[in-house]
Enzyme design. Structure first.
Site, mmCIF file in Angstrom:
data_model
loop_
_atom_site.group_PDB
_atom_site.id
_atom_site.type_symbol
_atom_site.label_atom_id
_atom_site.label_comp_id
_atom_site.label_asym_id
_atom_site.label_seq_id
_atom_site.Cartn_x
_atom_site.Cartn_y
_atom_site.Cartn_z
ATOM 1 C CG ASP A 1 -6.945 -4.307 7.811
ATOM 2 O OD1 ASP A 1 -6.750 -3.313 8.063
ATOM 3 O OD2 ASP A 1 -6.623 -5.015 6.595
ATOM 4 C CG HIS B 1 -5.644 -0.584 5.392
ATOM 5 N ND1 HIS B 1 -6.379 -1.876 5.724
ATOM 6 C CD2 HIS B 1 -5.889 -0.341 4.276
ATOM 7 C CE1 HIS B 1 -6.771 -2.266 4.769
ATOM 8 N NE2 HIS B 1 -6.362 -1.619 3.662
ATOM 9 N NE ARG C 1 -3.993 -2.047 2.206
ATOM 10 C CZ ARG C 1 -3.794 -2.899 2.499
ATOM 11 N NH1 ARG C 1 -2.696 -3.581 3.430
ATOM 12 N NH2 ARG C 1 -4.824 -4.055 2.359
HETATM 13 C C1 2OP Z 1 -8.189 -3.792 1.065
HETATM 14 O O1 2OP Z 1 -7.297 -4.025 1.947
HETATM 15 C C2 2OP Z 1 -9.253 -1.920 0.080
HETATM 16 O O2 2OP Z 1 -7.184 -1.473 1.184
HETATM 17 C C3 2OP Z 1 -8.469 -2.327 1.059
HETATM 18 O O3 2OP Z 1 -8.609 -4.448 0.226
#
Ligand code: 2OP
Length: 308
Positions: A148, A175, A86
């Site tokens: 999550d 995240h 990410r």
């Molecule tokens: C995911 O973990 C959209 O970041 C999100 O799929």
């Protein structure tokens, strides 16, 4: 309550609009997207169902029609490639995200508007939104580790053949790769999950690893998340719309809980109609607290490399 979904033509935006339509709590759902035709088509498809789902106004619009929004949901952004973290995604998304924030500002925001960021990397972009929108930090929320936590609970239930809604397992922190599973409070029927013989350390590690990698797994199989992330978004928006004062693992600018400040990540957070009511430092195992602080360090390092 009027919701404007920026990225409303994309998978996450459309699934969120449908989840909100089925939830029948908010009054207006406006879809904004760079692809105007797509947003109009999705809004039309959703409108067709209003006679069944509920008395809501659903339409495609633009920034000029968003100044009266009570909540802006930002789902627009480029998706990660399966092998991309990410945070790698950040520089590709920052320019687009800044443009969105500036368009929101020039169109005007209500003084009590709330912004819910979903675009990734969500913690970094939430912090950018706090900085650029001149809104109180309590009104800028990131979806954080809501999804999550849902994934971990759902995987545990699937593996142990339990009722998914009775399994409560929370993830906090980023995240992203440094997310932290909170096994100290994982429960079934409010009783410690660790009490189940099958819930061994090996089981915990494997189900967490699957959770941590499931964003990439979904991207590889179908191009990106949609349904579960939409349900997570619905829960956050309903907590705000209904002034629930419930505790959710969402991302916000940290004010010192767990000795973490000046970075956005997920801690237990009380949500209500005015946005963030409180961040709560619930007791964790020492290694979980350290994991959270490590997550903050990882995010601060990345934030330092963001040009915005
Ligand atoms: C995911 O973990 C959209 O970041 C999100 O799929």
């Amino acid at each position: 309550m009027k919701i404007t979904i920026i990225g409303g033509g994309g998978r996450v935006g459309v699934c969120s609009a449908f989840a909100l339509q089925c939830g029948a709590v908010v009054s207006d759902i406006q879809l904004l997207d760079a692809n105007k035709e797509l947003a109009e088509g999705e809004a039309l498809d959703l409108l067709h169902g209003t006679a069944i789902a509920g008395d809501q106004r659903i339409y495609a619009g633009d920034y000029t029609r968003s100044a009266d929004s009570d909540l802006f949901l930002i789902t627009a952004g480029l998706r990660r490639k399966p092998d991309e973290s990410r945070l790698d995604l950040i520089n590709r998304n920052v320019a687009l995200f800044v443009q969105i924030l500036d368009s929101m500002k020039s169109a005007g925001l209500k003084k009590d508007a709330i912004v819910l960021v979903v675009s990734n990397p969500v913690d970094i972009l939430t912090q950018l939104a706090v900085k650029r929108l001149d809104l109180p930090w309590r009104r800028v929320i990131g979806l954080g580790t809501m999804l999550d936590s849902a994934r971990l609970s759902s995987f545990i239930a699937e593996e142990l053949q339990l009722a998914p809604t009775q399994v409560k397992a929370t993830i906090l922190g980023e995240h992203g790769d440094s997310m932290v599973p909170i096994w100290s409070s994982a429960s079934i029927l409010g009783l410690p999950l660790a009490g189940l013989p099958q819930c061994t350390t090996a089981f915990q590690n494997s189900v967490f690893e699957r959770t941590r990698g499931s964003g990439a797994e979904v991207i590889k199989k179908k191009g990106g998340a949609g349904w579960a992330v939409a349900l997570s978004i619905r829960d956050v928006i309903h907590a705000i719309a209904l002034n629930k004062r419930c505790l959710l693992p969402v991302s916000s600018l940290q004010q010192g809980r767990y000795d973490i400040r000046d970075i956005c990540l997920s801690v237990p957070t009380v949500l209500g109609r005015e946005g963030i009511i409180d961040q709560v430092e619930l007791k964790l195992w020492p290694k979980e607290t350290m994991g959270l602080q490590q997550s903050a360090r990882a995010l601060k390092e990345t934030l330092g490399s963001v040009k915005a």
